[in-house]
Design a protein around this motif. Structure first.
Motif, PDB file in Angstrom:
ATOM      1  N   ARG A 179      48.560  35.591  38.082  1.00  0.00           N
ATOM      2  CA  ARG A 179      48.218  36.973  38.430  1.00  0.00           C
ATOM      3  C   ARG A 179      47.003  37.457  37.646  1.00  0.00           C
ATOM      4  O   ARG A 179      46.142  38.166  38.179  1.00  0.00           O
ATOM      5  N   SER A 205      43.541  38.586  39.408  1.00  0.00           N
ATOM      6  CA  SER A 205      43.161  39.995  39.292  1.00  0.00           C
ATOM      7  C   SER A 205      41.681  40.170  38.969  1.00  0.00           C
ATOM      8  O   SER A 205      41.116  41.242  39.188  1.00  0.00           O
ATOM      9  N   ARG A 206      41.053  39.122  38.452  1.00  0.00           N
ATOM     10  CA  ARG A 206      39.641  39.216  38.070  1.00  0.00           C
ATOM     11  C   ARG A 206      38.696  38.708  39.153  1.00  0.00           C
ATOM     12  O   ARG A 206      37.475  38.790  38.984  1.00  0.00           O
ATOM     13  N   ARG A 212      39.298  41.548  47.212  1.00  0.00           N
ATOM     14  CA  ARG A 212      40.025  40.972  46.083  1.00  0.00           C
ATOM     15  C   ARG A 212      40.818  39.765  46.574  1.00  0.00           C
ATOM     16  O   ARG A 212      41.393  39.804  47.663  1.00  0.00           O
ATOM     17  N   ASP A 216      43.525  38.803  45.313  1.00  0.00           N
ATOM     18  CA  ASP A 216      44.956  39.058  45.185  1.00  0.00           C
ATOM     19  C   ASP A 216      45.458  40.115  46.160  1.00  0.00           C
ATOM     20  O   ASP A 216      46.527  40.717  45.948  1.00  0.00           O
TER      21      ASP A 216
END
Length: 200
Positions: free
Chosen positions: A86, A90-91, A104, A106
């Motif tokens: 995760r 997230s980056r 993104r 994610d």
């Protein structure tokens, strides 16, 4: 067997399925299926070392290690692996080259596609090769909802049976196509970036 048996345990269909060597074929099927989603494939292509011939093998082994921990690790081990995934996701962002839109990696819809392509592939190959029955196929898919939570999905937001999985793929079909990134991944799979001692 006593102690912390992780997300599944010795009585699970998941433990039985993942002991089978034919699951390597299922993993390859999963990669091919995942590559048909343009955003997923572009996110991988733009952020992952999987396409780098010098680093691709190490990246593949990290993925295999994650699957092994998710399947057989203790609860603390699986939770730690999930946090790492995760945090990495997230980056990361991707860009659609056609529209210039960023996204993104994610996003729940993308994570759901990756999960479904993987778990459906394992379930399908295990069933067609005689490892599990149709009923155990549904049980396997349902068990692996727990694995979906590690990457940030809600277990109720992923299919819990082969029928639900089939319905999901039917709804996604209009989004799927072969992209240049996906085709490059396909070609790489025929001549994978193996370390020198495995190349022959």
């Amino acid at each position: 067997m006593a102690g912390d048996q992780g997300l599944f345990g010795e009585g699970s269909v998941t433990w039985r399925v993942h002991l089978e060597p034919i699951m390597w074929i299922a993993g390859l099927r999963a990669l091919y299926l995942q590559s048909l989603h343009p955003r997923v494939m572009r996110g991988v292509y733009q952020n992952s070392e999987l396409f780098d011939r010098q680093k691709g093998w190490a990246r593949f082994l990290r993925t295999a290690r994650y699957v092994a921990i998710r399947t057989y690790g203790t609860i603390p081990e699986t939770e730690a692996a999930g946090r790492r995934v995760r945090a990495i996701h997230s980056r990361l962002t991707g860009v659609d080259p056609g529209t210039g839109e960023s996204f993104r990696v994610d996003e729940p819809a993308l994570l759901r596609w990756v999960h479904c392509a993987e778990i459906a592939s394992y379930a399908d190959i295990a069933h067609r090769s005689g490892v599990i029955s149709a009923a155990d196929t549904d049980r396997y898919i349902d068990e692996n909802r727990a694995g979906a939570t590690l990457v940030g999905l809600n277990r109720d937001d992923v299919p819990g049976s082969m029928r639900e999985m089939t319905d999901y793929f039917t709804r996604q079909r209009h989004r799927l196509r072969a992209t240049p990134e996906g085709l490059r991944g396909l070609l790489n799979s025929f001549n994978p970036p193996l370390p020198r001692h495995l190349a022959p």
